[in-house]
Design an enzyme around this catalytic site. Structure first.
Site, PDB file in Angstrom:
ATOM      1  N   ASN A  27       0.870  -1.180   0.000  1.00  0.00           N
ATOM      2  CA  ASN A  27       0.000   0.000   0.000  1.00  0.00           C
ATOM      3  C   ASN A  27       0.904   1.226   0.000  1.00  0.00           C
ATOM      4  OD1 ASN A  27      -1.809   2.039   0.365  1.00  0.00           O
ATOM      5  ND2 ASN A  27      -2.402   1.468   2.461  1.00  0.00           N
ATOM      6  N   TRP A  28       1.033   1.826  -1.176  1.00  0.00           N
ATOM      7  CA  TRP A  28       1.966   2.962  -1.303  1.00  0.00           C
ATOM      8  C   TRP A  28       1.392   4.255  -0.734  1.00  0.00           C
ATOM      9  CZ3 TRP A  28       3.482   1.739  -7.064  1.00  0.00           C
ATOM     10  CH2 TRP A  28       4.395   0.679  -7.073  1.00  0.00           C
ATOM     11  N   LYS A  29       0.114   4.253  -0.403  1.00  0.00           N
ATOM     12  CA  LYS A  29      -0.512   5.469   0.133  1.00  0.00           C
ATOM     13  C   LYS A  29      -0.245   6.635  -0.841  1.00  0.00           C
ATOM     14  CE  LYS A  29      -0.140   3.356   4.632  1.00  0.00           C
ATOM     15  NZ  LYS A  29      -0.012   3.475   6.057  1.00  0.00           N
ATOM     16  N   HIS A  44      -9.577   1.519   4.865  1.00  0.00           N
ATOM     17  CA  HIS A  44      -8.269   1.713   5.509  1.00  0.00           C
ATOM     18  C   HIS A  44      -8.426   2.737   6.634  1.00  0.00           C
ATOM     19  CE1 HIS A  44      -4.138   2.787   6.263  1.00  0.00           C
ATOM     20  NE2 HIS A  44      -3.802   1.651   5.687  1.00  0.00           N
ATOM     21  N   GLU A  99      -6.713   5.141   7.599  1.00  0.00           N
ATOM     22  CA  GLU A  99      -6.460   6.547   7.233  1.00  0.00           C
ATOM     23  C   GLU A  99      -7.666   7.146   6.510  1.00  0.00           C
ATOM     24  OE1 GLU A  99      -2.744   5.694   5.296  1.00  0.00           O
ATOM     25  OE2 GLU A  99      -1.881   5.222   7.243  1.00  0.00           O
ATOM     26  N   GLU A 106      -5.328  -4.412  10.790  1.00  0.00           N
ATOM     27  CA  GLU A 106      -4.292  -3.391  10.948  1.00  0.00           C
ATOM     28  C   GLU A 106      -4.540  -2.606  12.232  1.00  0.00           C
ATOM     29  OE1 GLU A 106      -2.390  -2.353   6.899  1.00  0.00           O
ATOM     30  OE2 GLU A 106      -4.131  -1.081   7.130  1.00  0.00           O
ATOM     31  N   GLY A 117       2.723   2.689  10.709  1.00  0.00           N
ATOM     32  CA  GLY A 117       3.684   3.774  10.497  1.00  0.00           C
ATOM     33  C   GLY A 117       4.421   4.198  11.755  1.00  0.00           C
ATOM     34  N   SER A 176       3.568  -1.777  10.413  1.00  0.00           N
ATOM     35  CA  SER A 176       5.018  -1.867  10.617  1.00  0.00           C
ATOM     36  C   SER A 176       5.586  -3.247  10.307  1.00  0.00           C
ATOM     37  CB  SER A 176       5.392  -1.436  12.044  1.00  0.00           C
ATOM     38  OG  SER A 176       5.026  -0.078  12.260  1.00  0.00           O
ATOM     39  N   GLY A 236       2.906  -0.765   4.265  1.00  0.00           N
ATOM     40  CA  GLY A 236       3.098   0.619   3.860  1.00  0.00           C
ATOM     41  C   GLY A 236       4.567   0.909   3.627  1.00  0.00           C
ATOM     42  N   GLY A 237       5.227   1.463   4.644  1.00  0.00           N
ATOM     43  CA  GLY A 237       6.603   1.951   4.523  1.00  0.00           C
ATOM     44  C   GLY A 237       7.573   0.979   3.867  1.00  0.00           C
TER      45      GLY A 237
HETATM   46  P1  13P Z   1       3.117   0.648   7.643  1.00  0.00           P
HETATM   47  O1  13P Z   1       3.602  -0.670   7.082  1.00  0.00           O
HETATM   48  O2  13P Z   1       3.865   1.830   7.112  1.00  0.00           O
HETATM   49  O3  13P Z   1       3.019   0.599   9.123  1.00  0.00           O
HETATM   50  O4  13P Z   1       1.618   0.852   7.074  1.00  0.00           O
HETATM   51  C1  13P Z   1       0.714  -0.180   7.231  1.00  0.00           C
HETATM   52  C2  13P Z   1      -0.504   0.147   6.454  1.00  0.00           C
HETATM   53  O5  13P Z   1      -1.234   1.075   6.776  1.00  0.00           O
HETATM   54  C3  13P Z   1      -0.776  -0.650   5.253  1.00  0.00           C
HETATM   55  O6  13P Z   1      -2.062  -0.395   4.768  1.00  0.00           O
END
Ligand code: 13P
Length: 257
Positions: free
Chosen positions: A11-13, A104, A106, A176, A182, A215, A236-237
């Site tokens: 998930n590149w956001k 999600h 966010e 999640e 994050g 994470s 994500g990251g």
């Molecule tokens: P991180 O891996 O950066 O913690 O993000 C997780 C996430 O929100 C994937 O959708």
């Protein structure tokens, strides 16, 4: 015995221009070729790119018969019409997109996504032949108040209202915990597995794939993937860099439950 094919999702956001996304895709193709992944037992791989990167990345994918799929990070639940700024299931399907994230945290936190809109989006995704990944998870306050299971069950029940058994089999869920996203604070693997097992009981289907997100990194992926109920990751990251994402893909071995 149920064997579920693992799934590793990036998930590149709000990261990567369309050029950066295509460069990532090219580097990923090379790395997968070199390591002969995903192979017969490796994971399904989905890249959830931002909307602006979907056309170019999709075209690259079609021309290179790449071993991964493309997903969108959200969609609107209406079919078409006067919804300025929104993207429909039809538009995604026409681009060769096969999957979409729903709910999600966010989107829930910053864009007013509710359990009700998640339900509408799930139905719209299925209508347009997109595989939804429904995201659920608790805040730190909810966890500390012992409310994790209650919160996750509420999110599940409301989002899945009216979703048929056949649809539930295709659905993917991502657990999640919000406090782990994050932050570098990964959820203890056994505890993530416990919550995911609760989710699996609620779904009532042994084949539904349930991912962990929050994470996930090369140094904790093995411990998470060892858990019998964790079928992969929503990352994500650590998905922004090809080398680190490849380590996650390589660690996503099949799970037998
Ligand atoms: P991180 O891996 O950066 O913690 O993000 C997780 C996430 O929100 C994937 O959708």
């Amino acid at each position: 015995m149920t064997q579920r094919r693992p799934l590793m999702a990036a998930n590149w956001k709000m990261n990567k221009t369309h050029r950066e996304a295509v460069a990532f895709a090219e580097a990923l193709d090379d790395a997968l070729d070199e390591k002969q992944l995903p192979g017969a037992t490796g994971p399904d791989i989905v890249l959830f790119a931002p909307f602006t990167a979907l056309p170019a990345t999709s075209e690259h994918r079609l021309n290179c018969s790449s071993a991964w799929h493309l997903g969108a990070q959200t969609m609107d639940f209406h079919d078409s019409g006067a919804y300025t700024g929104e993207i429909s299931g039809d538009m995604l399907q026409a681009l060769g997109i096969t999957s979409v994230l729903v709910g999600h945290s966010e989107r829930r936190q910053y864009y007013n996504e509710t359990d009700e809109t998640c339900n509408k989006k799930l139905h719209a995704a299925f209508k347009h032949n997109l595989i939804p990944i429904l995201c659920v998870g608790e805040t730190l306050e909810e966890r500390e108040a012992g409310q994790t299971d209650v919160v996750v069950m509420r999110q599940m029940r409301m989002a899945l209202d009216g979703v048929t058994t056949q649809q539930r089999e295709q659905l993917v869920i991502a657990y999640e915990p919000i406090w782990a996203i994050g932050t570098g604070k990964v959820c203890d693997a056994a505890e993530a597995n416990r919550t995911i097992a609760v989710i699996r009981r609620e779904i009532g289907l042994a084949h539904t794939r349930i991912l962990y997100g929050g994470s996930m990194k090369p140094d904790n992926v093995a411990e998470l993937m060892k858990q019998p109920d964790i079928d992969g990751g929503l990352v994500g990251g650590a998905s922004l860099d090809v080398d680190s994402f490849m380590q996650l893909v390589a660690a996503a071995v099949p799970v037998t439950a």
